[in-house]
Scaffold this motif. Structure first.
Motif, PDB file in Angstrom:
ATOM      1  N   ASN A  55      -1.865   5.716   3.020  1.00 45.47           N
ATOM      2  CA  ASN A  55      -0.910   6.072   1.961  1.00 45.47           C
ATOM      3  C   ASN A  55      -0.563   4.813   1.153  1.00 45.47           C
ATOM      4  N   PRO A  56      -0.959   4.756  -0.128  1.00 41.54           N
ATOM      5  CA  PRO A  56      -0.697   3.546  -0.919  1.00 41.54           C
ATOM      6  C   PRO A  56       0.745   3.445  -1.412  1.00 41.54           C
ATOM      7  N   TRP A  57       1.492   4.551  -1.293  1.00 36.60           N
ATOM      8  CA  TRP A  57       2.906   4.610  -1.684  1.00 36.60           C
ATOM      9  C   TRP A  57       3.115   4.149  -3.135  1.00 36.60           C
ATOM     10  N   GLN A  58       2.436   4.848  -4.043  1.00 35.34           N
ATOM     11  CA  GLN A  58       2.497   4.550  -5.471  1.00 35.34           C
ATOM     12  C   GLN A  58       3.375   5.573  -6.199  1.00 35.34           C
ATOM     13  N   PRO A  59       3.896   5.228  -7.384  1.00 40.91           N
ATOM     14  CA  PRO A  59       4.640   6.208  -8.186  1.00 40.91           C
ATOM     15  C   PRO A  59       3.688   7.257  -8.766  1.00 40.91           C
ATOM     16  N   ASP A  61       1.360   9.487 -11.185  1.00 38.70           N
ATOM     17  CA  ASP A  61       0.499   9.194 -12.331  1.00 38.70           C
ATOM     18  C   ASP A  61       0.088  10.556 -12.909  1.00 38.70           C
ATOM     19  N   ARG A  65       1.373  12.265  -7.382  1.00 40.74           N
ATOM     20  CA  ARG A  65       1.329  11.044  -6.568  1.00 40.74           C
ATOM     21  C   ARG A  65       0.100  11.104  -5.662  1.00 40.74           C
ATOM     22  N   HIS A  66      -0.686  10.044  -5.700  1.00 37.57           N
ATOM     23  CA  HIS A  66      -1.798   9.867  -4.751  1.00 37.57           C
ATOM     24  C   HIS A  66      -2.830  10.985  -4.846  1.00 37.57           C
TER      25      HIS A  66
END
Length: 304
Positions: A55-59, A61, A65-66
């Motif tokens: 899990n890259p834990w990104q906002p 897009d 998410r992800h």
């Protein structure tokens, strides 16, 4: 004939808003899941855990998410569940967050197409999970799997099952719903999803609710249960990422599971969203195992 059951761990919180549901499969194992099922005469194989991206834990897009990681995890789940069904086994997916219901149910739908069977999906959850990237307040894909299954979502997700839509909304019954986002509410109504929310259960009772949810099935119906543990009231099941007060009580939930067991048609199962990081002494996983025992026929007395 002894029922053959396969446990598949999917340790990821890739579609969730809180970390921790990746530990759900281990929490179920610690709660003696396999041994408990075996005590009911089932032959259980634990296939271990699937290995997908971290899990890259990104906002978000583009409202998701992800997305790419979610696609990869759902493909892995789809292949694993489909393989067990083709072997004539009953797969139990141990999540992980509920975005994985997409991979699991699209595999079940594919198997039903191959076997010429009808499909009924019971979605036990506090949430409708019928968001799209335009409707979602969070971008978390665990709020979107039912919409994706019905063909509303990004191309990479809706095509995983090999047919779009993977399921017809008329095959789904949602039970225990009590948290739906404003835009999602209109969309659920527009698509005609059959939802037995908590007000319906309060007014009509769990017995009547389940009679309707299980009606019109026959011997050629494959029954899939997708059990998000936040379906249960938060007072008895605190170990979930998105608790919503006012869910089914212990006895209401047991009756729900017992009535499913009475049909004799349960053929696949998801157990999702257990989050040990938010739990108290593994209480929620232990309760989930207790509920699943009832799905497989545990009852107080011998029943015909």
């Amino acid at each position: 004939m002894t029922q053959l059951v396969s446990l598949i761990g999917a340790p990821t919180d890739i579609g969730a808003g809180a970390k921790g549901s990746r530990m759900g499969p281990e929490a179920l194992r610690v709660a003696d899941f396999a041994a408990t099922l075996e005590s009911h005469g089932l032959q259980v194989e634990d296939r271990g855990n699937l290995a997908g991206p971290a899990n890259p834990w990104q906002p978000p897009d583009g409202g998701y998410r992800h997305l790419q990681q979610v696609v990869e995890w759902n493909r892995l789940v789809h292949e694993a569940v489909l393989a067990e069904l083709r072997l004539g086994r009953l797969p139990i997916l141990m999540g992980g967050d509920h975005c994985l219901g997409l991979g699991s149910i699209s595999a079940v739908a594919r198997h039903c197409r191959e076997a010429g069977k009808k499909l009924r999906v019971l979605w036990l959850d506090a949430h409708a999970d019928f968001n799209t990237n335009e409707l979602t307040p969070s971008g978390n894909i665990h709020g979107m799997p039912v919409a994706c299954l019905c063909g509303y979502g990004p191309k990479e997700l809706i095509e995983i099952g090999g047919q779009v839509p993977a399921v017809n909304p008329k095959w789904i019954r949602q039970i225990g719903i009590r948290s739906v986002d404003p835009g999602e509410k209109r969309f659920v109504h527009q698509v005609g999803l059959e939802v037995f929310d908590m007000r319906y259960i309060d007014e009509m009772g769990m017995r009547h609710t389940m009679e309707l949810a299980l009606a019109t099935m026959d011997d050629n119906t494959h029954l899939h249960v997708s059990f998000d543990v936040d379906f249960l009231d938060a007072d008895i099941a605190p170990g979930v990422g998105t608790t919503v007060p006012g869910g089914p009580t212990y006895r209401e939930a047991q009756l729900c599971m017992e009535m499913i067991a009475d049909t004799g048609r349960l053929a696949s199962l998801d157990v999702m969203e257990i989050n040990p990081a938010l739990d108290v002494r593994n209480r929620t996983a232990i309760l989930a195992v207790d509920m699943i025992e009832s799905l497989f026929g545990k009852s107080t007395l011998m029943r015909r």
